[in-house]
Motif scaffolding. Structure first.
Motif, short mmCIF file in Angstrom:
data_model
loop_
_atom_site.label_atom_id
_atom_site.label_comp_id
_atom_site.label_asym_id
_atom_site.label_seq_id
_atom_site.Cartn_x
_atom_site.Cartn_y
_atom_site.Cartn_z
N TRP A 595 0.93 -0.94 -0.20
CA TRP A 595 0.08 0.15 -0.04
C TRP A 595 1.19 0.96 0.15
O TRP A 595 2.21 1.32 0.03
CB TRP A 595 -0.59 -0.25 1.46
N THR A 608 3.46 -2.23 3.85
CA THR A 608 2.69 -3.84 3.20
C THR A 608 1.72 -4.17 4.51
O THR A 608 1.91 -3.64 5.68
CB THR A 608 3.69 -5.12 3.03
N ALA A 638 -3.96 0.33 -1.92
CA ALA A 638 -4.09 -1.09 -1.92
C ALA A 638 -4.17 -0.65 -3.54
O ALA A 638 -6.16 -0.54 -3.14
CB ALA A 638 -3.77 -1.68 -1.04
#
Length: 733
Positions: A595, A608, A638
């Motif tokens: 993300w 992450t 994301a």
């Protein structure tokens, strides 16, 4: 539908899982596209394909393969195309032409049966002929495996997984003991293995089946929150609901499994309880480590805590209640402390004081919660950064466990965990394993809320064990007492009817049936959307099925709040239509999902990990790249590829269970009727306490009265409390 034709192109191939996109020219000269997991394929092969027609937004009409069988090419032309595809080691286009020129349509029979004949061709010696022969047999063997697995009812995709795990001997191994697949192959459970076993002719009373069925019964119990089961309940459930065999057979097999260490047994109270080995070890190790942590903290010498507490009371202009003051003192004096209480009882005030004292004493500390939403909420209320427990424990990418453990503990002086009722047995065991000797451990939560989604009853077991100090807050403070939400939550928790009216923060509107309640939910949410306040409101439901269940409410709310539009892209995954603008929730932890988050105009933070319960909005659906972009409420963005959409659900309405640890400005509760096991006091109390500013109930007084009086909660079986009590009594565990 079955179609037969010649493979003219292999447009995509993933050798890891066999996923293939191929073109097939049918016998009536039509060209079709087929997709699915298949064994190795080559140009020129004759293939018989079964499947269903689907429509892809980019590639158009195609067949999704469910069955695939290869027929060897028979003409010189198709044999040439087949050999020219490069699937046989040592055979390129020029060698293929030489072989077909020499042997014609019988070239494949020569390769298979008399490979030495190939040496008559210039450039092919004995070594190369053997290589071509063995490569051909390997491919033929794969076809036999596919046929053998299809006879057992296995799909091509599952066949590829099993072949990857077991290799060429997979058909024999599966026929001998299909139940081995449960442990060895992802996404194969007892029911699937049982179907395979039936096709393979395995006896219903075989040792393999009985063993697998008993283990499945315990695994199923874990999905309902249990770490173990009483022996009698396990036997009856396994015999009658899983295996369909006489009870004595299950009793004998269970005794054998315990004797051989395949299962563990322990007497709790007056009953013998049975565990899967990993669950027994999880709770046992957690109990021992918690006791060790409690005994390892040294009392700080010459510290006048009363003076500092009084100083902070003046700073915050608060006069603490005796129990609040006691909780703060014990957080300094004791190695482990539990603080439990309902809304408005001062837990957040206590946390602020504890944090201030730790800072004054120059003690490093970590503040954490089980979920991202819970961590954000406690960060906002205390003004101190909080992390998820998975972040605190440094979950390693790839799902290999936590980096923080007894060999590499968390380096801090104190750990504070909020929303402890959400922590399950496995996460708790990992947490206490990573607490270094001498570290203070403060647990905060509401023991009357719903327990964790995962197996275990951690907070309740610890509170009931009396092995560590527990501060039970029961006084509602003046400011909180002005809130009808707080007052009514405590009324419900004490088995009394809430005050039902139309007060600003706790509103009740009579809806005689589910249809009226549904229309009221849609109208209310539509009004909020019109005012641009959709994200201030969250619909909760105790159940997933029925008119007022999560699934139907999401479908209806999506129509009302985010209908199809020409400018909005959408994609259908399974039974769910995802559309740009939809509210969605992550329903499982994904530690590897990347993300990004923009801070200010220039700075972008990368990371992450997206976690179960995170809620966001679908911002973009990119059909060309087959991705869905989601902006979560904490501004992380994301991207999901289409297969990952199994991790997302619509979130216009979420279950009360899924709302744990979250807080919403306004909670809407449609309550007319539902299953007794779900419409109970515990569910109603948890739902009400999720609201920060307003609760709106749409339903009947009769339903609310039933929920308040219904204490019929499915009992959880766990052993952490029993292990802790044995430690307290000086019994070695």
């Amino acid at each position: 539908m079955e179609i037969t034709g010649t493979i003219t192109a292999v447009r995509y191939r993933n050798e890891e899982n066999g996923w293939t996109v191929l073109s097939l020219e049918t016998d009536d000269d039509k060209s079709i596209t087929a997709v699915g997991a298949v064994p190795s394929v080559s140009l020129g092969e004759r293939a018989s394909i079964s499947g269903e027609w689907t429509s892809h937004p980019l590639y158009g009409e195609q067949i999704k393969i469910t069955s695939f069988k290869v027929d060897m090419p028979t003409s010189a032309e198709t044999v040439l195309a087949y050999l020219s595809s490069g699937f046989l080691k040592g055979v390129g286009k020029s060698t293929a032409r030489l072989i077909v020129d020499r042997f014609g349509p019988e070239a494949l029979d020569v390769i298979k049966l008399t490979p030495n004949e190939l040496t008559k061709i210039s450039g092919i010696g004995l070594k190369k002929a053997k290589q071509i022969h063995e490569s051909y047999l390997e491919k033929a063997q794969m076809q036999d495996i596919v046929i053998g697995m299809q006879q057992l009812g296995l799909s091509l995709a599952m066949t590829m997984k099993i072949y990857k795990r077991y290799g060429a001997d997979c058909v024999r191994l599966v026929k001998e003991n299909p139940y081995r697949l449960i442990e060895d192959v992802e996404n194969i459970g007892f029911k699937t293995a049982d179907k395979i076993a039936f096709e393979a002719g395995v006896e219903a009373e075989s040792e393999f089946r009985l063993t697998a069925g008993i283990r499945y019964a315990l695994s199923f119990a874990a999905t309902e929150g249990n770490t173990c089961l009483p022996k009698d309940k396990l036997v009856m459930f396994a015999a009658n609901n899983v295996l369909g065999v006489p009870v004595p057979l299950v009793e004998d097999m269970l005794a054998s499994m315990v004797e051989n260490g395949k299962l563990f047994a322990k007497t709790i109270g007056d009953e013998e309880h049975v565990f899967l080995p990993y669950m027994f070890k999880t709770e046992l190790s957690a109990a021992a480590k918690l006791d060790s942590v409690a005994k390892s903290v040294e009392i700080l010498p010459f510290y006048d805590i009363e003076y500092d507490i009084s100083r902070l009371e003046k700073k915050y202009r608060i006069e603490l209640a005796p129990l609040q003051r006691e909780a703060i003192k014990r957080s300094i004096a004791d190695g482990v402390l539990v603080i439990t209480g309902g809304p408005g009882t001062g837990k957040t005030t206590i946390l602020r004081f504890i944090i201030d004292l730790f800072i004054r004493l120059d003690l490093e500390f970590e503040l954490a919660a089980p979920t991202g939403r819970a961590a954000k909420r406690i960060s906002d209320t205390t003004g101190t950064e909080a992390r998820t427990l998975h972040r605190l424990l440094e979950y390693s990418a790839g799902g290999e466990g936590f980096n923080r453990n007894d060999e590499c503990p968390i380096e801090t002086d104190a750990i504070i965990v909020d929303e402890m009722s959400m922590v399950d047995a496995s996460l708790f065991a990992a947490l206490v394993k990573a607490i270094a000797p001498g570290t203070r451990f403060v647990m905060v939560g509401d023991v009357d809320q719903l327990p964790s989604v995962g197996p275990g009853n951690v907070l309740k077991d610890i509170v009931d064990s009396d092995i560590v100090p527990v501060i039970r807050l029961n006084e509602i403070f003046r400011q909180a007492g002005r809130s009808s939400i707080v007052t009514n939550a405590h009324l419900v928790n004490n088995g009394k009817m809430p005050s039902l009216g139309t007060e600003d923060d706790f509103q009740f509107y009579f809806c005689p049936n589910a249809k009226v309640a549904l229309d009221s939910v849609l109208n209310l949410c539509g009004d909020y959307a019109y005012l641009g306040r959709s994200n201030d409101l969250q619909v909760l439901s105790p159940m997933k099925a029925n008119v007022l269940g999560v699934h139907n409410l999401n479908a209806e709310l999506q129509k009302e709040l985010n209908p199809p539009a020409e400018e909005k892209n959408e994609y259908t995954y399974g039974d769910t239509v995802f559309r740009e603008g939809d509210r969605v929730m992550q329903i499982r932890n994904n530690y590897d999902l990347e993300w990004k988050k923009t801070k200010g105009k220039l700075k972008t933070v990368m990371g992450t990990g997206v976690f179960n319960g995170d809620i966001g909005t679908v911002m973009q659906i990119d059909s060309a790249n087959r991705t869905v972009g989601v902006l979560f409420d904490d501004e992380r963005y994301a991207e999901y590829n289409y297969p990952m959409l199994e991790e997302l659900e619509l979130a216009y309405c979420i279950s009360v269970h899924k709302s744990q640890g979250s807080e919403f400005a306004t909670v809407v509760l449609p309550l007319v009727s539902g299953p007794n096991m779900l419409f109970n006091r515990n569910i109603l109390y948890t739902a009400i306490t999720r609201a920060r500013e307003r609760v709106i109930i749409l339903g009947t007084e009769e339903c609310i009265s039933f929920m308040v009086s219904n204490t019929n909660v499915r009992r959880r079986y766990s052993a952490l409390g029993a292990f802790l009590k044995e430690i307290k009594g000086g019994i070695s565990v």
